[in-house]
Design a protein around this motif. Sequence first.
Motif, short mmCIF file in Angstrom:
data_model
loop_
_atom_site.label_atom_id
_atom_site.label_comp_id
_atom_site.label_asym_id
_atom_site.label_seq_id
_atom_site.Cartn_x
_atom_site.Cartn_y
_atom_site.Cartn_z
N ALA A 267 -4.48 6.93 12.69
CA ALA A 267 -4.99 8.39 12.77
C ALA A 267 -6.35 8.46 11.90
O ALA A 267 -7.09 9.51 12.09
N ASP A 268 -6.77 7.35 11.36
CA ASP A 268 -7.93 7.26 10.66
C ASP A 268 -8.96 6.96 11.69
O ASP A 268 -8.91 5.77 12.24
N ARG A 269 -9.91 7.62 11.74
CA ARG A 269 -11.09 7.71 12.62
C ARG A 269 -12.51 7.27 12.08
O ARG A 269 -12.80 7.60 11.12
N CYS A 270 -13.27 6.29 12.77
CA CYS A 270 -14.98 6.28 12.29
C CYS A 270 -15.50 7.33 12.29
O CYS A 270 -15.46 8.12 13.32
N ASP A 271 -16.21 7.47 11.24
CA ASP A 271 -17.01 8.63 11.15
C ASP A 271 -18.28 8.71 12.10
O ASP A 271 -18.79 9.59 12.29
N ARG A 272 -18.49 7.42 12.69
CA ARG A 272 -19.86 7.43 13.45
C ARG A 272 -19.19 7.47 14.98
O ARG A 272 -20.10 8.13 15.65
N CYS A 273 -18.31 6.94 15.40
CA CYS A 273 -17.78 6.83 16.99
C CYS A 273 -16.54 7.56 17.51
O CYS A 273 -16.24 7.72 18.30
N GLY A 274 -15.73 7.63 16.19
CA GLY A 274 -14.30 8.20 16.52
C GLY A 274 -13.41 6.96 16.93
O GLY A 274 -12.01 7.39 17.16
N ALA A 275 -13.57 5.70 17.01
CA ALA A 275 -12.70 4.82 17.15
C ALA A 275 -12.00 4.39 15.90
O ALA A 275 -12.23 4.97 15.03
N GLN A 276 -10.69 3.84 16.03
CA GLN A 276 -9.99 3.41 15.06
C GLN A 276 -10.60 2.80 13.65
O GLN A 276 -11.36 1.90 14.02
N ALA A 277 -10.52 3.37 12.51
CA ALA A 277 -11.25 2.92 11.30
C ALA A 277 -10.41 1.78 10.64
O ALA A 277 -9.20 1.72 10.51
N TYR A 278 -11.06 0.80 10.40
CA TYR A 278 -10.59 -0.26 9.75
C TYR A 278 -11.46 -0.60 8.27
O TYR A 278 -11.09 -1.52 7.57
N LEU A 279 -12.25 0.05 8.09
CA LEU A 279 -13.02 0.22 6.84
C LEU A 279 -12.93 1.27 6.00
O LEU A 279 -13.42 2.53 6.69
N ARG A 280 -12.87 1.56 4.71
CA ARG A 280 -12.92 2.88 4.04
C ARG A 280 -14.12 2.47 2.91
O ARG A 280 -13.73 1.33 2.21
N VAL A 281 -14.82 3.15 2.85
CA VAL A 281 -16.10 3.03 1.84
C VAL A 281 -16.05 4.06 0.89
O VAL A 281 -15.99 5.30 1.50
N VAL A 282 -15.76 3.90 -0.11
CA VAL A 282 -15.70 4.96 -1.34
C VAL A 282 -16.90 4.94 -2.02
O VAL A 282 -17.43 3.78 -2.46
N LEU A 283 -17.87 6.02 -1.60
CA LEU A 283 -19.00 6.06 -2.36
C LEU A 283 -19.31 6.14 -3.95
O LEU A 283 -18.38 7.07 -4.35
N LEU A 284 -20.27 5.87 -4.35
CA LEU A 284 -20.48 6.14 -5.88
C LEU A 284 -20.66 7.48 -6.15
O LEU A 284 -20.05 8.05 -7.28
N SER A 285 -20.94 8.42 -5.19
CA SER A 285 -21.18 9.87 -5.42
C SER A 285 -19.51 10.62 -5.42
O SER A 285 -19.61 11.63 -5.53
N GLY A 286 -18.75 9.62 -5.07
CA GLY A 286 -17.40 10.35 -4.90
C GLY A 286 -16.76 10.52 -3.47
O GLY A 286 -15.65 10.75 -3.49
N GLY A 287 -17.57 10.53 -2.68
CA GLY A 287 -17.12 10.71 -1.30
C GLY A 287 -16.54 9.68 -0.73
O GLY A 287 -16.44 8.50 -1.28
N GLU A 288 -15.97 9.56 0.72
CA GLU A 288 -15.55 8.55 1.42
C GLU A 288 -16.20 8.39 2.75
O GLU A 288 -16.12 9.33 3.47
N LEU A 289 -16.14 7.21 3.36
CA LEU A 289 -16.66 7.04 4.75
C LEU A 289 -15.59 6.20 5.60
O LEU A 289 -15.05 5.40 4.79
N LEU A 290 -15.25 6.40 6.55
CA LEU A 290 -14.50 5.26 7.33
C LEU A 290 -15.49 4.88 8.24
O LEU A 290 -16.15 5.61 9.20
N PHE A 291 -15.14 3.63 8.96
CA PHE A 291 -15.76 3.06 9.90
C PHE A 291 -15.16 1.96 10.66
O PHE A 291 -14.12 1.37 10.40
N CYS A 292 -15.15 2.03 11.92
CA CYS A 292 -14.53 0.92 12.79
C CYS A 292 -15.25 -0.39 12.39
O CYS A 292 -16.35 -0.38 11.52
N ALA A 293 -14.76 -1.65 12.81
CA ALA A 293 -15.21 -2.75 12.51
C ALA A 293 -16.74 -2.91 12.84
O ALA A 293 -17.66 -3.67 12.14
N HIS A 294 -17.02 -2.58 14.14
CA HIS A 294 -18.26 -2.52 14.50
C HIS A 294 -19.58 -1.92 13.73
O HIS A 294 -20.48 -2.56 13.42
N HIS A 295 -19.22 -0.73 13.38
CA HIS A 295 -20.12 0.11 12.76
C HIS A 295 -20.12 -0.26 11.15
O HIS A 295 -21.19 -0.28 10.57
N GLY A 296 -18.83 -0.93 10.62
CA GLY A 296 -18.92 -1.27 9.45
C GLY A 296 -19.90 -2.57 9.09
O GLY A 296 -20.63 -2.72 8.29
#
Length: 76
Positions: free
Chosen positions: A14-43
């Motif tokens: 259910a976790d989807r890449c913020d760039r393309c909508g594919a399944q996310a395999y990376l969660r990036v917790v930002l220094l500013s406190g937010g988070e981004l999800l990415f597929c392997a390609h966009h990661g």
Amino acid sequence: MTTVLTSASPLTAADRCDRCGAQAYLRVVLLSGGELLFCAHHGRKFEPELKKIAAEIQDETERLTAVPASSTEEDR
């Protein structure tokens, strides 16, 4: 990609890449406190920029190459 082991929950289908909508395999917790999800390609594509702004990176891309346990004839 630098892998940081965190107590974060595992990513699911259910976790989807913020760039393309594919399944996310990376969660990036930002220094500013937010988070981004990415597929392997966009990661991989955004890796240099992500390392600059990430507090943590949860990398589950190894799941893409994991070989499932094969069943034996007895299991069938």
